[in-house]
Design a protein around this motif. Structure first.
Motif, PDB file in Angstrom:
ATOM      1  N   ALA A 121      23.754 109.794  11.753  1.00  0.00           N
ATOM      2  CA  ALA A 121      22.591 110.983  11.638  1.00  0.00           C
ATOM      3  C   ALA A 121      21.462 110.374  12.577  1.00  0.00           C
ATOM      4  CB  ALA A 121      22.273 111.068  10.197  1.00  0.00           C
ATOM      5  N   VAL A 154      17.316 120.651   9.382  1.00  0.00           N
ATOM      6  CA  VAL A 154      18.679 120.296   9.384  1.00  0.00           C
ATOM      7  C   VAL A 154      19.610 120.888  10.580  1.00  0.00           C
ATOM      8  CG1 VAL A 154      20.808 119.969   8.248  1.00  0.00           C
ATOM      9  CG2 VAL A 154      18.798 120.035   6.955  1.00  0.00           C
ATOM     10  N   SER A 169      24.137 115.048   6.439  1.00  0.00           N
ATOM     11  CA  SER A 169      23.004 115.427   6.153  1.00  0.00           C
ATOM     12  C   SER A 169      22.619 115.590   4.745  1.00  0.00           C
ATOM     13  CB  SER A 169      22.828 116.883   6.889  1.00  0.00           C
ATOM     14  OG  SER A 169      23.781 117.638   6.422  1.00  0.00           O
TER      15      SER A 169
END
Length: 428
Positions: free
Chosen positions: A145, A192, A176
């Motif tokens: 991420a 996001v 996420s």
């Protein structure tokens, strides 16, 4: 959640402390053994308001520990990569430390497999997260991420605990969601998105803020020529909700670890993709020439600097930090030395770091000492100790009462009434 933070510099330490304060079990990892010894003792390697007190708080509670061995962090569910990405010789971001950290995580994963998430918090070029994911494709339980930081030096801990936004870039919803869970205790808007989008949000944010600064600095030159007041102009502009008041202060230029490095990295990234970012190129040009323009304002008062005592007040790139990376003071000191001036400088925190670069400058313990006997005093960093001064006493102590205010922070009317020749940036 169990978290490992690789790299204990400015971003890494602030991240580790803030996550520990938010209830996570955190271990900080760094190869610098001397730094780890100090951190274990509660001594912060950086000057940042509030960090050392918070560091000791989470150390004493057992929420934060430090090690030089990544293997001691193998129980962690999430690994934050917070290592440096310095500017390479060609202006691109040097990613060797990022890939070294990723390789170490991969080796640990192969030795002790479990589901883990690698979160890249270091500022990296667009596409780096995807490249890391490809490198780690042989370890299916590792996902990647991007979670860029938006910390301001001087208020980093406050920004980490109460951020303006949390940006999470990931390749799948599960990753996420885990990163979002890390910030469950933080009340802030979430973005996001993809890893690439998250990476460009970081670069674009810094580039835009740098653009605002350089725009005002360029406008300050016109303001000085017209006899108008850039402070009043900035205030009038900032009242427009479409513009806002932030980053409209004219001065001697930006510095620090982010804006100079990130703007050139973004320009290099654009060039690699055949795109010209002309506005950003001018932003860097204005910033590079602003200290030169500022020093030119000294010419009417001190036509020849040879042998003249010039006081430089403030050396860090901004107050409440010891960071001198790309600080405007460095260009000012170099130019004054080249002109043959006898330079006396003061900074409450950063003087020792600057002394390594400019050993011939005389460093004083107070601003008043630096100004005594000076033919001119230049304000470069608006530390409280450099702004709140006994003006009548200084007027009597100077060889020539000339003040160049590089931050428009001195009380112009008061010092003029005291008899000083006062010159601000873009002020009438």
């Amino acid at each position: 959640m169990k978290v490992a933070v690789i790299g204990t510099g400015y971003v890494g330490l602030t991240t580790a402390v803030s996550l520990a304060m938010n209830g996570h079990q955190v271990i900080g990892v760094d190869l610098d053994e001397a730094k780890i010894v100090k951190l274990r003792q509660g001594i912060s390697p950086i000057y940042e308001p509030g960090v050392e007190g918070a560091l000791n708080q989470v150390l004493n509670s057992g929420a934060l520990s430090f090690t030089t061995k990544l293997a001691e962090a193998q129980d962690a569910d999430v690994f934050f990569v917070c290592v440096g990405t310095p500017e390479a010789a060609d202006g691109t971001a040097d990613l060797r430390y990022v890939y070294s950290a990723v390789a170490a995580i991969e080796g640990m994963q192969q030795a002790a497999p479990k589901r883990r998430i690698v979160v890249i918090k270091s500022t990296v070029p667009v596409g780096t997260g995807d490249q890391v994911a490809e490198l780690l494709s042989g370890c299916p339980e590792l996902t990647v991420a991007s979670n860029p930081e938006f910390l301001r030096e001087g208020s980093a801990l406050a920004d980490a605990l109460a951020p303006s936004r949390i940006v999470i870039g990931a390749g799948d919803p599960g990753t996420s969601e885990v990163v979002e869970e890390l910030y469950k205790a933080v009340d802030a808007p979430r973005v996001v998105t993809t890893r690439a989008n998250a990476e460009l949000i970081k670069y674009a944010s810094n580039a835009f803020l740098a653009t605002r600064i350089s725009f005002m600095n360029e406008l300050s030159r016109l303001s000085a020529a017209l006899g108008t007041d850039i402070v009043t102009i900035a205030n009038g502009m900032g009242l427009d909700s479409r513009i806002g008041p932030e980053f409209l202060r004219a001065g001697v230029g930006y510095g620090g670890s982010c804006f100079p490095k990130d703007t050139i990295a973004l320009l290099q990234l654009a060039a690699q993709n055949g795109i010209s970012l002309g506005i950003l190129e001018q932003v860097r040009t204005v910033n590079a020439t602003q200290p030169v323009w500022f020093l030119e304002q000294l010419q009417p008062f001190v036509p020849d600097c040879r042998g003249k005592r010039i006081a430089v007040l403030g050396l860090a790139f901004k107050p409440d930090t010891d960071d001198i990376r790309e600080a405007p003071s460095l260009a000012i000191l170099q130019a004054l030395e080249e002109k043959g001036a006898a330079v006396y400088a003061y900074d409450p925190i950063a003087a020792d770091a600057v002394r390594q670069k400019f050993p011939n400058v005389s460093y004083t313990k107070t601003a008043e000492e630096a100004v005594q006997g000076a033919h001119a005093a230049l304000l470069i960093t608006e530390w409280k100790q450099c702004v709140e001064l006994p003006w009548e006493q200084l007027y009597e102590s100077m060889a020539q009462p000339v003040l160049l205010d590089g931050r428009n922070a001195w009380p112009a009317q008061i010092v003029k009434q005291a008899g000083f020749h006062y010159v601000g940036v873009g002020k009438s």
